[in-house]
Write a protein that holds these residues in place. Structure first.
Motif, PDB file in Angstrom:
ATOM      1  N   PHE A  73      13.013  46.092  33.863  1.00  0.00           N
ATOM      2  CA  PHE A  73      12.868  45.694  32.507  1.00  0.00           C
ATOM      3  C   PHE A  73      11.893  46.975  31.929  1.00  0.00           C
ATOM      4  CE2 PHE A  73      13.382  41.739  34.705  1.00  0.00           C
ATOM      5  CZ  PHE A  73      14.370  41.101  33.858  1.00  0.00           C
ATOM      6  N   THR A  74      11.982  48.085  32.118  1.00  0.00           N
ATOM      7  CA  THR A  74      11.300  49.358  31.653  1.00  0.00           C
ATOM      8  C   THR A  74      11.720  49.470  30.110  1.00  0.00           C
ATOM      9  OG1 THR A  74      13.248  50.648  32.439  1.00  0.00           O
ATOM     10  CG2 THR A  74      11.152  50.090  33.934  1.00  0.00           C
ATOM     11  N   GLU A  75      10.965  50.266  29.615  1.00  0.00           N
ATOM     12  CA  GLU A  75      11.076  50.558  27.994  1.00  0.00           C
ATOM     13  C   GLU A  75      11.930  51.774  28.084  1.00  0.00           C
ATOM     14  OE1 GLU A  75       9.732  48.900  25.515  1.00  0.00           O
ATOM     15  OE2 GLU A  75       9.153  47.406  26.835  1.00  0.00           O
ATOM     16  N   ASP A  76      12.664  52.068  26.674  1.00  0.00           N
ATOM     17  CA  ASP A  76      13.427  53.096  26.646  1.00  0.00           C
ATOM     18  C   ASP A  76      12.545  54.346  26.244  1.00  0.00           C
ATOM     19  OD1 ASP A  76      15.171  54.906  25.662  1.00  0.00           O
ATOM     20  OD2 ASP A  76      16.390  53.673  24.611  1.00  0.00           O
ATOM     21  N   ILE A  77      12.527  55.495  27.095  1.00  0.00           N
ATOM     22  CA  ILE A  77      11.496  56.403  26.759  1.00  0.00           C
ATOM     23  C   ILE A  77      12.276  57.467  26.230  1.00  0.00           C
ATOM     24  CG2 ILE A  77      10.062  56.012  28.698  1.00  0.00           C
ATOM     25  CD1 ILE A  77      11.629  58.350  30.046  1.00  0.00           C
ATOM     26  N   TYR A  78      13.715  57.487  26.008  1.00  0.00           N
ATOM     27  CA  TYR A  78      14.467  58.461  25.454  1.00  0.00           C
ATOM     28  C   TYR A  78      14.880  58.376  24.055  1.00  0.00           C
ATOM     29  CZ  TYR A  78      15.921  59.285  30.439  1.00  0.00           C
ATOM     30  OH  TYR A  78      15.932  59.330  31.543  1.00  0.00           O
ATOM     31  N   GLU A  79      14.731  57.215  23.382  1.00  0.00           N
ATOM     32  CA  GLU A  79      14.969  56.871  21.837  1.00  0.00           C
ATOM     33  C   GLU A  79      14.048  57.698  21.065  1.00  0.00           C
ATOM     34  OE1 GLU A  79      16.598  53.820  18.637  1.00  0.00           O
ATOM     35  OE2 GLU A  79      15.975  53.128  20.541  1.00  0.00           O
ATOM     36  N   PRO A  80      12.336  57.551  21.407  1.00  0.00           N
ATOM     37  CA  PRO A  80      11.725  58.150  20.806  1.00  0.00           C
ATOM     38  C   PRO A  80      11.861  59.683  20.797  1.00  0.00           C
ATOM     39  CG  PRO A  80      10.650  56.315  21.889  1.00  0.00           C
ATOM     40  CD  PRO A  80      12.110  56.685  22.473  1.00  0.00           C
ATOM     41  N   TYR A  81      12.311  60.065  21.750  1.00  0.00           N
ATOM     42  CA  TYR A  81      12.569  61.526  22.120  1.00  0.00           C
ATOM     43  C   TYR A  81      13.569  62.218  21.179  1.00  0.00           C
ATOM     44  CZ  TYR A  81      14.142  65.684  24.777  1.00  0.00           C
ATOM     45  OH  TYR A  81      14.526  66.800  25.223  1.00  0.00           O
ATOM     46  N   ILE A  82      14.511  61.414  20.582  1.00  0.00           N
ATOM     47  CA  ILE A  82      15.666  61.765  20.062  1.00  0.00           C
ATOM     48  C   ILE A  82      15.509  62.714  18.920  1.00  0.00           C
ATOM     49  CG2 ILE A  82      16.210  60.150  18.227  1.00  0.00           C
ATOM     50  CD1 ILE A  82      18.716  61.627  20.861  1.00  0.00           C
ATOM     51  N   VAL A 337      18.249  65.047  30.977  1.00  0.00           N
ATOM     52  CA  VAL A 337      18.008  64.282  29.699  1.00  0.00           C
ATOM     53  C   VAL A 337      19.095  64.526  28.616  1.00  0.00           C
ATOM     54  CG1 VAL A 337      16.450  63.623  27.780  1.00  0.00           C
ATOM     55  CG2 VAL A 337      15.523  63.564  30.174  1.00  0.00           C
ATOM     56  N   ALA A 338      19.183  65.755  28.529  1.00  0.00           N
ATOM     57  CA  ALA A 338      20.130  66.244  27.337  1.00  0.00           C
ATOM     58  C   ALA A 338      21.435  66.008  27.594  1.00  0.00           C
ATOM     59  CB  ALA A 338      20.185  67.931  27.195  1.00  0.00           C
ATOM     60  N   LYS A 339      21.958  66.076  28.769  1.00  0.00           N
ATOM     61  CA  LYS A 339      23.251  65.604  29.136  1.00  0.00           C
ATOM     62  C   LYS A 339      23.481  64.115  29.266  1.00  0.00           C
ATOM     63  CE  LYS A 339      26.945  66.521  32.276  1.00  0.00           C
ATOM     64  NZ  LYS A 339      27.826  67.956  31.979  1.00  0.00           N
ATOM     65  N   ARG A 340      22.191  63.436  29.610  1.00  0.00           N
ATOM     66  CA  ARG A 340      22.415  61.824  29.514  1.00  0.00           C
ATOM     67  C   ARG A 340      22.346  61.341  27.976  1.00  0.00           C
ATOM     68  NH1 ARG A 340      19.842  58.358  33.449  1.00  0.00           N
ATOM     69  NH2 ARG A 340      19.524  59.323  35.274  1.00  0.00           N
ATOM     70  N   LEU A 341      21.852  62.259  27.261  1.00  0.00           N
ATOM     71  CA  LEU A 341      21.968  61.536  25.504  1.00  0.00           C
ATOM     72  C   LEU A 341      23.186  62.154  25.040  1.00  0.00           C
ATOM     73  CD1 LEU A 341      18.241  62.285  24.554  1.00  0.00           C
ATOM     74  CD2 LEU A 341      19.278  60.309  25.351  1.00  0.00           C
ATOM     75  N   SER A 342      23.743  63.622  25.301  1.00  0.00           N
ATOM     76  CA  SER A 342      24.901  63.876  24.481  1.00  0.00           C
ATOM     77  C   SER A 342      26.114  64.506  25.115  1.00  0.00           C
ATOM     78  CB  SER A 342      24.530  65.329  23.818  1.00  0.00           C
ATOM     79  OG  SER A 342      23.748  66.127  24.810  1.00  0.00           O
ATOM     80  N   GLY A 343      26.034  64.184  26.446  1.00  0.00           N
ATOM     81  CA  GLY A 343      27.426  64.471  27.300  1.00  0.00           C
ATOM     82  C   GLY A 343      27.636  65.915  27.530  1.00  0.00           C
ATOM     83  N   CYS A 344      29.021  66.269  27.111  1.00  0.00           N
ATOM     84  CA  CYS A 344      29.357  67.684  27.639  1.00  0.00           C
ATOM     85  C   CYS A 344      29.037  68.778  26.785  1.00  0.00           C
ATOM     86  CB  CYS A 344      30.956  67.546  27.658  1.00  0.00           C
ATOM     87  SG  CYS A 344      31.753  67.400  25.753  1.00  0.00           S
TER      88      CYS A 344
END
Length: 453
Positions: A73-82, A337-344
């Motif tokens: 049940f962790t918070e999303d730390i990536y969306e604020p970073y977008i 992180v970059a690959k997790r968010l945007s892929g190839c």
């Protein structure tokens, strides 16, 4: 965000934002399903007929501890970073060099129209390829390791230029503090000892195209003018490639279609033929194509992935394992992180180059003039296209925001999204369903193999 599922006798709980995976018993599985929206008392009332009150209380406290430890049940730390992510510097890391817009096979599902890419047949000249490598070096910033895939059509139809470009790339590495990692993608028709010796010396990876069983491969990958079985031509060569590379740094890559929904048989056929690095992927085709995967095919295909996953576990435990590309995920570390968010990275970090030097976001956009980004002489002249791809991520896609698979598939393929929905910030729905199933199977395999460690 929590994703729970049952597979092959395992109760699996994935904490999406942290990537933590938990294999739990029935009681804990049920409590986790109620945890977010119910108090301990409510959960106890709901489950007291199945489990003891004391056991429920102890399990609830353990879940509390895992939540405190950042594993449930962790918070999303990536969306604020977008927003910061969108402003990242653009660094080109990889090129797909279309060394030949020509092919010696006539594959029925080829998005490149037998190598022509909606245009004319052509071979890349050394001069164009040299400029492309110079562009890559000049636009790669401080990144040392650079990727170059020799692609087609069929790149061995222009292999002298391949060799010349590798030689040129090696000649500029030291002075520019770069290291090229070359890859060759081939259908194998022209593969011979000379090409293999060169590839084993210079190519970090070789991708070998074959669809599986002979009748399946030859149905969709016929030779031009029906000059024999492509399977019979390439299979002995591909076995030689795999053995010459010690079963590493290559993979056989196939495509399954509506004609072979039982694709697990093709994967296992390739494994039985001795290949240890295998990728067999669903075709992407328009619904009007007779071989297209259809929505009604999805349940059967999901069963095929289950069959394949169980067989892989069985073979691994028997010491006869092989790697299936779509079941290979890193639970402990995973992509950056970059690959997790945007892929190839298509369109910004990764570009395709045509034989005459035009830049496109990737090989699947080649020939679509709306995505022509520039060329090797002028560089990128359409930064708006680059920025469109740069700003595409799992949070710019409504279908991805609340999907458990988003940090594994990174939003899926931009080209597939565009081809089915007219924009790159959507998702190809059939592909999504199959991707989610593959991820579930991959995690289950890791759980099963962890028991052996």
């Amino acid at each position: 965000m929590i994703h729970q599922y049952k597979n092959n006798g395992y109760n699996i709980v994935l904490d999406v934002n942290s990537g933590s995976v938990h294999v739990v018993d029935d009681m804990v599985y049920d409590i986790i399903g109620l945890y977010e929206n119910n108090t301990l008392e409510q959960i106890t009332d709901a489950l007291r007929d199945r489990y003891s009150v004391q056991d429920i209380k102890e399990a609830y406290e353990e879940i509390d501890e895992l939540k405190e430890a950042g594993q449930l049940f962790t918070e999303d730390i990536y969306e604020p970073y977008i927003d910061n992510f969108k402003d990242r510097p653009t660094v080109v890391k990889a090129l797909c060099l279309h060394i030949a817009h020509d092919c010696n096979l006539a594959c029925k599902y080829c998005f490149a129209e037998e190598g022509e890419y909606h245009g004319r047949r052509a071979l890349m000249s050394y001069e164009v390829g040299k400029k492309a490598l110079d562009f890559l070096v000049a636009n790669s910033g401080s990144r040392k390791n650079l990727e170059v895939d020799f692609f087609g059509g069929e790149p061995t139809m222009n292999f002298e230029v391949v060799k010349q470009l590798v030689e040129y790339g090696r000649s500029i590495e030291e002075a520019n503090n770069k290291k090229f990692r070359f890859t060759l993608t081939t259908n194998g028709i022209l593969l011979n000892d000379e090409i293999l010796d060169f590839a084993n010396k210079e190519m970090s990876n070789i991708v070998l195209s074959i669809d599986g069983r002979k009748e399946i491969n030859d149905l969709m990958r016929p030779t031009r003018n029906n000059h024999g079985s492509s399977y019979d031509i390439i299979m002995p060569k591909f076995k030689k490639v795999a053995e010459s590379r010690n079963q590493m740094n290559y993979y056989v890559r196939g495509t399954f279609t509506h004609n072979n929904l039982d694709f697990s048989e093709d994967v296992l056929h390739l494994a039985d033929e001795g290949f240890e690095q295998i990728s067999v992927e669903p075709v992407v085709a328009q619904p009007t194509d007779s071989y297209a995967i259809r929505e009604e095919d999805i349940p059967f295909l999901c069963e095929q992935y289950d069959i394949l996953a169980k067989e892989i576990i069985k073979r691994k435990k028997a010491g006869k394992g092989f790697n299936f590309f779509h079941f290979m995920i890193d639970i402990n570390g995973g992509p950056c992180v970059a690959k997790r968010l945007s892929g190839c990275g298509s369109g910004c970090e990764y570009l395709a180059v045509t034989p005459w030097g035009d830049f496109y976001p990737c090989h699947q956009f080649v020939g679509n003039e709306d995505f022509l980004m520039g060329n090797v002489d002028d560089g990128i002249v359409r930064p708006d296209i680059r920025d469109m791809f740069k700003n595409s991520n799992v949070y710019s896609k409504e279908k991805c925001k609340n999907c458990f698979a988003k940090f594994y598939c990174s939003g899926g393929c931009a080209a597939n999204s565009y081809n089915f929905h007219g924009n790159i910030n959507d998702a190809y729905d059939v592909g999504c369903e199959l991707q989610k199933k593959r991820i579930e199977c991959a995690i289950m395999i890791r759980a099963a193999m962890a028991e052996e460690e």
